[in-house]
Motif scaffolding. Sequence first.
Motif, PDB file in Angstrom:
ATOM      1  N   LYS A   2       0.831  -1.208   0.000  1.00 21.15           N
ATOM      2  CA  LYS A   2       0.000   0.000   0.000  1.00 21.15           C
ATOM      3  C   LYS A   2       0.863   1.255   0.000  1.00 21.15           C
ATOM      4  O   LYS A   2       0.532   2.253  -0.652  1.00 21.15           O
ATOM      5  CB  LYS A   2      -0.931  -0.009   1.211  1.00 21.15           C
ATOM      6  N   LEU A  38      -1.297   4.300  -1.477  1.00 24.78           N
ATOM      7  CA  LEU A  38      -2.684   4.154  -1.045  1.00 24.78           C
ATOM      8  C   LEU A  38      -2.872   4.632   0.389  1.00 24.78           C
ATOM      9  O   LEU A  38      -2.101   4.283   1.280  1.00 24.78           O
ATOM     10  CB  LEU A  38      -3.115   2.685  -1.138  1.00 24.78           C
ATOM     11  N   ALA A  88      -8.004   5.864  -1.531  1.00 21.98           N
ATOM     12  CA  ALA A  88      -8.038   4.469  -1.984  1.00 21.98           C
ATOM     13  C   ALA A  88      -8.914   4.278  -3.219  1.00 21.98           C
ATOM     14  O   ALA A  88      -8.501   3.635  -4.196  1.00 21.98           O
ATOM     15  CB  ALA A  88      -8.514   3.565  -0.854  1.00 21.98           C
ATOM     16  N   ARG A 126      -7.333   6.083  -6.322  1.00 22.18           N
ATOM     17  CA  ARG A 126      -6.133   5.378  -6.787  1.00 22.18           C
ATOM     18  C   ARG A 126      -6.504   4.078  -7.489  1.00 22.18           C
ATOM     19  O   ARG A 126      -5.892   3.697  -8.487  1.00 22.18           O
ATOM     20  CB  ARG A 126      -5.205   5.085  -5.610  1.00 22.18           C
TER      21      ARG A 126
END
Length: 315
Positions: free
Chosen positions: A149, A154, A159, A162
Amino acid sequence: MEGDQETSDYTLVTRKPCFGLPTACPNCLPAYIYLKLSQLPFQLAFNSTFPDSEELPYFESGTYVAYNNEDEGVIEKLKKDGIVNLDSQLQSLPDYLSLKALIVSWLDEALTYEIWVGTEGISASKIYYSDLPWVIGKVLFYKQMYLAKNRLGLTKENAERREKLIYKRAGEAYAALSTRLGEQKFLFEDRPSSLDALFLSHMLFTIQVLPETSVLRCKLLEHGNLVRYAERLKSEFLEASSSSPSPPLHSFPSSFSGKGSKPKSKPKAEKSKEEKKFKKRARFFLAAQFLAVVIYVSVMGGVSSDEVEYEDDDY
């Protein structure tokens, strides 16, 4: 280098086979396919002692060793050292760098997302941690998911945005590669390259490892010529070569300090003694590894406990 070692001494050490692939590790599979495309005879060995090691895969011949975490990876190291270079006449072509960027950036990013986030790590647990005790495997999985992540940028806030961007780029990359390929055998007409190894590895992993519900898998399957390309190369270079006389595949749990050693028959008593010694070392390693990852998670958890969602799903 080619004149210094016999080709029969070449060994590629990877993570174990899984999902019908010679190695299910997305970092190891490109090196395996690259050697197959180059038709360089080599032995395949498996090492599952350190599931999160960045050194895998590695290629060895005598005292020579090329590690994954050195010189941009095994393939680049083999090219640089003159062992096998499929790209010697291609790297100056205009399309070479642009196609490589699509594969090693956008598609690699999308695959990383799918493995550790998009599919909730179901495949990752089987590839990397199935040989470990459940608790240690679970902790190592969450550690790698946290690192993935971070690499993908992220956060809880971005989130969704992305994810859309990652899948959008992957779709555009597939479309560009599909147009470039057409019905050619290879990305560069009649000769294989490292880009074929990277892209074929990506496709085989995406099709055979990711679940049918995978967004990335569905986007790939929209391009029939890419699927046919993967099927042709898999049949000619992977399946056909495995049925022809070649060095046998090996699977042995050697540690990194024992790279290149070949198992020899020993008296029964001596073998029993070696097994006891190995089991004792394995227990020590697991205990030390467990303690290390628990400390790591406890420290990092205080920093970004809201970024990693812990679930109780069975893997």
